[in-house]
Design a protein around this motif. Sequence first.
Motif: not given
Length: 319
Positions: A9, A67, A81, A83, A99, A101, A105-106, A109, A112
């Motif tokens: 996160t 992405k 996610l 990282a 990051l 994704l 979540l893409t 963005a 994030v």
Amino acid sequence: MKIDLTDTTASKINKALVQGRREIGSPTVGMVLTLVIVTDEENAYDAIKAAADASREHPSRTLVVIKRHARSPRDRHEARLDAEVRVGSDAGAGETVLLRLRGELTERADSVVLPLLLPDAPVVVWWPVDAPPVPAKDPLGALAQRRITDAYAVESPLRELATRAVGYTPGDTDLSWTRLTPWRSMLAAALDQARAEVISAVVESEAENPSTELLARWFADKLKVPVEMVVTDGPVITAVRLRTTEGEIHIDRPEGPVARLAIPGQPSRVLALKVRTTAELIAEELRRLDPDEIYAAALQASVMAPTPAEAVEVTKAVE
């Protein structure tokens, strides 16, 4: 130093940044902006390297948004996610966060990226390859004071340039314009010395070069003269010729890092005019965060073609 975080996160990423800075004894006070790079895996390495080199002039927090495409219908709905946090020598003169994704979540963005922005610092977003039609309306672009695209890096550069003109918003810029800075500086200085009226212009370059189109539009906007664009083998722009009432001003750079400048009534001279790296282009763009009004005017200008007689004369001069 590198810290890998899986299924993480934004809060955990911030904690990893603090941990990394403590371990290497590096404060954040020296960083002047947040640079957000929106790219894919294929182009991520080159973009990160360019940003790291540019950070030596502009220490920054670099957030690289990658992405990843879903491999199955299930993956499309699974938000995840991952990282990679880099600090110290692994991140140039700032710090870098990759990051990656997945899934829903893409499409979010910005949710994030927002918690990871440096507080009270400018934000610049850079799309090394594929940019949205209107960068300012993109969720990530809306966070930024400056938005950088690159028409030269796509399959149809001139079509991309047309899209940039339609969707332009103050704060937008393109690396195709940045590549012209040395040419524009030399031409402006030559015109100051020549003190003659320009009748027409010729730009010689490889085909489908957006910098050539922008240079022609700049001439059309500033000089109000017809512009002929001649295709050569390149690389990039190889020559610019300005026909004046006193003779021809021309800069020739057929290849290599040097060019030859000729001004009527003066001996020709050799000048440094290399093809600059992406890192140098990004570093130049990060020096200013205000809208580039000259770029906007050139982007939206129309090139006036020479008459048939002028075109014939230009062709003979080039040959």
